[in-house]
Design a protein around this motif. Structure first.
Motif, PDB file in Angstrom:
ATOM      1  N   GLU A   1      -6.389   1.870  10.973  1.00 25.16           N
ATOM      2  CA  GLU A   1      -5.693   1.877   9.685  1.00 25.16           C
ATOM      3  C   GLU A   1      -4.194   1.645   9.792  1.00 25.16           C
ATOM      4  O   GLU A   1      -3.450   1.907   8.852  1.00 25.16           O
TER       5      GLU A   1
ATOM      6  N   ASN B   1     -11.423   6.900   1.405  1.00 29.55           N
ATOM      7  CA  ASN B   1     -11.898   5.524   1.200  1.00 29.55           C
ATOM      8  C   ASN B   1     -11.360   4.875  -0.078  1.00 29.55           C
ATOM      9  O   ASN B   1     -11.884   3.855  -0.520  1.00 29.55           O
ATOM     10  N   ARG B   2     -10.317   5.455  -0.661  1.00 24.18           N
ATOM     11  CA  ARG B   2      -9.655   4.847  -1.809  1.00 24.18           C
ATOM     12  C   ARG B   2      -8.245   4.442  -1.413  1.00 24.18           C
ATOM     13  O   ARG B   2      -7.618   5.056  -0.551  1.00 24.18           O
ATOM     14  N   ARG B   3      -7.736   3.380  -2.059  1.00 28.44           N
ATOM     15  CA  ARG B   3      -6.421   2.848  -1.745  1.00 28.44           C
ATOM     16  C   ARG B   3      -5.651   2.603  -3.038  1.00 28.44           C
ATOM     17  O   ARG B   3      -6.220   2.130  -4.026  1.00 28.44           O
ATOM     18  N   TRP B   4      -4.357   2.939  -3.021  1.00 31.02           N
ATOM     19  CA  TRP B   4      -3.491   2.699  -4.174  1.00 31.02           C
ATOM     20  C   TRP B   4      -2.273   1.891  -3.735  1.00 31.02           C
ATOM     21  O   TRP B   4      -1.572   2.291  -2.790  1.00 31.02           O
ATOM     22  N   THR B   5      -2.026   0.774  -4.381  1.00 30.90           N
ATOM     23  CA  THR B   5      -0.767   0.081  -4.188  1.00 30.90           C
ATOM     24  C   THR B   5       0.310   0.832  -4.969  1.00 30.90           C
ATOM     25  O   THR B   5       0.011   1.736  -5.770  1.00 30.90           O
TER      26      THR B   5
ATOM     27  N   CYS C   1       3.368   4.011   3.480  1.00 32.16           N
ATOM     28  CA  CYS C   1       2.067   4.463   2.991  1.00 32.16           C
ATOM     29  C   CYS C   1       1.701   5.781   3.659  1.00 32.16           C
ATOM     30  O   CYS C   1       1.848   5.931   4.878  1.00 32.16           O
TER      31      CYS C   1
ATOM     32  N   VAL D   1      -1.275   7.888   4.809  1.00 29.82           N
ATOM     33  CA  VAL D   1      -2.703   7.812   5.118  1.00 29.82           C
ATOM     34  C   VAL D   1      -3.208   9.260   5.109  1.00 29.82           C
ATOM     35  O   VAL D   1      -3.221   9.939   6.121  1.00 29.82           O
TER      36      VAL D   1
ATOM     37  N   THR E   1      -3.563   6.198   0.725  1.00 29.65           N
ATOM     38  CA  THR E   1      -5.007   6.075   0.944  1.00 29.65           C
ATOM     39  C   THR E   1      -5.582   7.475   1.100  1.00 29.65           C
ATOM     40  O   THR E   1      -4.937   8.373   1.650  1.00 29.65           O
TER      41      THR E   1
ATOM     42  N   HIS F   1       3.503   3.843   8.177  1.00 34.60           N
ATOM     43  CA  HIS F   1       2.241   4.447   7.754  1.00 34.60           C
ATOM     44  C   HIS F   1       2.118   5.799   8.460  1.00 34.60           C
ATOM     45  O   HIS F   1       1.842   5.861   9.667  1.00 34.60           O
TER      46      HIS F   1
ATOM     47  N   LEU G   1       0.837  -1.199   0.000  1.00 35.05           N
ATOM     48  CA  LEU G   1       0.000   0.000   0.000  1.00 35.05           C
ATOM     49  C   LEU G   1       0.871   1.248   0.000  1.00 35.05           C
ATOM     50  O   LEU G   1       1.822   1.356   0.786  1.00 35.05           O
TER      51      LEU G   1
ATOM     52  N   ALA H   1      -5.711  13.318  -2.987  1.00 31.31           N
ATOM     53  CA  ALA H   1      -4.834  12.342  -3.623  1.00 31.31           C
ATOM     54  C   ALA H   1      -4.200  12.895  -4.889  1.00 31.31           C
ATOM     55  O   ALA H   1      -3.048  12.579  -5.219  1.00 31.31           O
TER      56      ALA H   1
END
Length: 480
Positions: A225, A24-28, A206, A208, A21, A181, A18, A62
């Motif tokens: 999270e 409510n969206r997540r990107w690897t 990541c 957040v 984020t 994170h 990850l 984002a």
């Protein structure tokens, strides 16, 4: 030295980890790499080339992170502007930048003439461009506007090398983590927010990301999270503790960096009791955020810690002579995180340095262990909840009022914000203090800059040289 975009590196080495984020969206790393490639295609289609500048007006989103990394691949420079400023305050900053492209979140477009909506900029792009130009240590990455005691904005140019060095130094101080994170509540138009964005990417972690700080939401992120690190100021730390009713944080939470000035000892103790290792810091935009930070194994809340590995701090007297531990003087900084200079301001750049040392104009002292105590954040600077307020800017707005003869603004302690500005106003012909001064200020200033109180005064106190005696005004403001 050359580097590859850290998102591309992550996509090659840990593609399913990850990376980001938001809402409510997540990107690897693999997904974020592709998204950044779409931004590269969009920028190139609009003629953005190496060395160009892109002005941006946005709160956390984002798309800001994606734009930042895309500009690095193109070789262009991001100029993020403070989203809390008014149209009148933003225009001269944009003029200084002379951007090839101007973007803004939809709700902020009207504040920046010529701006295009940020959220939809890549909507017509269907391909992801693999172009990824190497990043040099001296490559400019951002222009961040900051002000000296005069209040005139200056654009500090920070390089890829600055951000890389800052990330390495912070990790060396805090200790390595396999996948940190960071909770991104600091604005990405500030160096602290950009520091977290770059730090997580370089470390394979990541971000957040949150649009803004909210105590309840911050606690949800910490509890649910996997947040390991965060950055607060004293007021936000206190609000987090109050919202969670001092309930202990999960064991995965490593530490919180605290900026914006000293933290009251009782608040630090309260944070420790909840499992939050709160580390005090000292930094500034021109040094890519952190300069000194308490280390986890010797933090006691009494100082802002030692210089980060690779950085040097010295205290000098009026003539630039280094002072021994325990002596008060001006703080100067040397190391790879120090800015390249101020945009289009060679005289200001020259004035900011002394034999390669950055002259912060802050006042402090070092103890025998090399730990820094900050005594004054520049002569007249007011720090309200982590936001810098420069009296000269407020005073210029006040004296423009037709009923105002002269005005001076000072900072006074405040339990919630740390400091708030208080304005002393002398009216023309001794007339009553205008009731609309607050509204007058809000027309030209961001809300956090508007004085908390307006106090009438017959004449401002001045010394024999004609300078305003701000110490007298601060005492009077406290008394009032």
């Amino acid at each position: 030295m050359q580097w590859t975009c850290p998102i591309r590196t992550g996509a090659q080495t840990r593609p399913e980890a990850l990376a980001l984020t938001f809402a409510n969206r997540r990107w690897t790393y693999r997904e974020l790499d592709a998204e950044v490639g779409r931004w590269v295609a969009a920028l190139q289609s609009r003629g953005v080339r190496p060395g160009d500048r892109v002005a941006l007006l946005a709160t956390n989103h984002a798309a800001v992170a994606q734009l930042f990394f895309a500009l690095g691949r193109v070789g262009a420079v991001l100029a993020p502007l403070n989203a809390r400023l008014t149209r009148a305050e933003l225009q001269p900053l944009s003029d200084d930048v002379t951007p090839r492209l101007t973007l803004a979140l939809t709700g902020l477009v009207e504040r920046l003439p010529g701006a295009e909506p940020l959220e939809t900029f890549t909507d017509t792009v269907n391909t992801s461009v693999p172009d990824c130009a190497p990043l040099e240590a001296h490559s400019p990455r951002v222009i961040l506007f900051t002000s000296g005691t005069t209040g005139r904005p200056k654009g500090a140019v920070l390089t890829e090398g600055n951000f890389r060095a800052s990330a390495r130094a912070s990790e060396a101080n805090l200790g390595s983590h396999p996948a940190p994170h960071w909770l991104g509540t600091l604005p990405l138009f500030h160096v602290g927010g950009l520091g977290m964005l770059t730090r997580t990417a370089y470390d394979g972690g990541c971000l957040v990301l949150r649009e803004r700080f909210e105590a309840e939401d911050t606690n949800r992120a910490i509890d649910e999270e996997g947040v390991t690190h965060a950055s607060f100021v004293a007021t936000t730390l206190e609000r987090v503790l109050e919202a969670r009713k001092d309930r202990p944080v999960p064991s995965a939470f490593r530490c919180a960096l605290i900026g914006g000035g000293p933290v009251p000892a009782p608040l630090l103790a309260r944070a420790r009791a909840a499992g939050i290792l709160a580390l005090q810091t000292y930094g500034l935009t021109e040094a890519c955020a952190q300069v000194t930070t308490e280390s986890p194994d010797e933090a006691d809340g009494r100082t802002a810690g030692r210089p980060l590995p690779g950085l040097r701090v010295r205290i000098v007297g009026p003539g630039g002579e280094p002072l021994e531990p325990g002596r008060e003087g001006d703080i100067e900084v040397h190391g790879p995180t120090v800015m390249a200079g101020y945009l289009n301001r060679p005289e200001a750049t020259s004035e900011a340095f002394r034999d390669g040392w950055l002259r912060t104009k802050d006042v402090g002292m070092l103890d025998e262990r090399g730990r820094l105590t900050v005594l004054s954040r520049r002569t007249d600077l007011i720090v309200r909840g982590g936001e810098n307020i420069y009296p000269a800017e407020l005073e210029a707005v006040l004296v423009a009022h037709p009923a105002v003869q002269e005005a001076a603004v000072v900072g006074v302690p405040d339990e919630r914000w740390g400091e708030v500005p208080v304005a002393f106003v002398a009216t023309r012909d001794g007339a009553p203090l205008p009731e609309e001064l607050g509204a007058w200020c809000r027309e030209s200033l961001a809300g956090f800059k508007v004085p908390a109180r307006f106090l009438g005064i017959e004449a401002l106190p001045r010394n024999a040289m004609g300078k305003i005696e701000r110490t007298v005004l601060r005492e009077r403001a406290r008394g009032a």
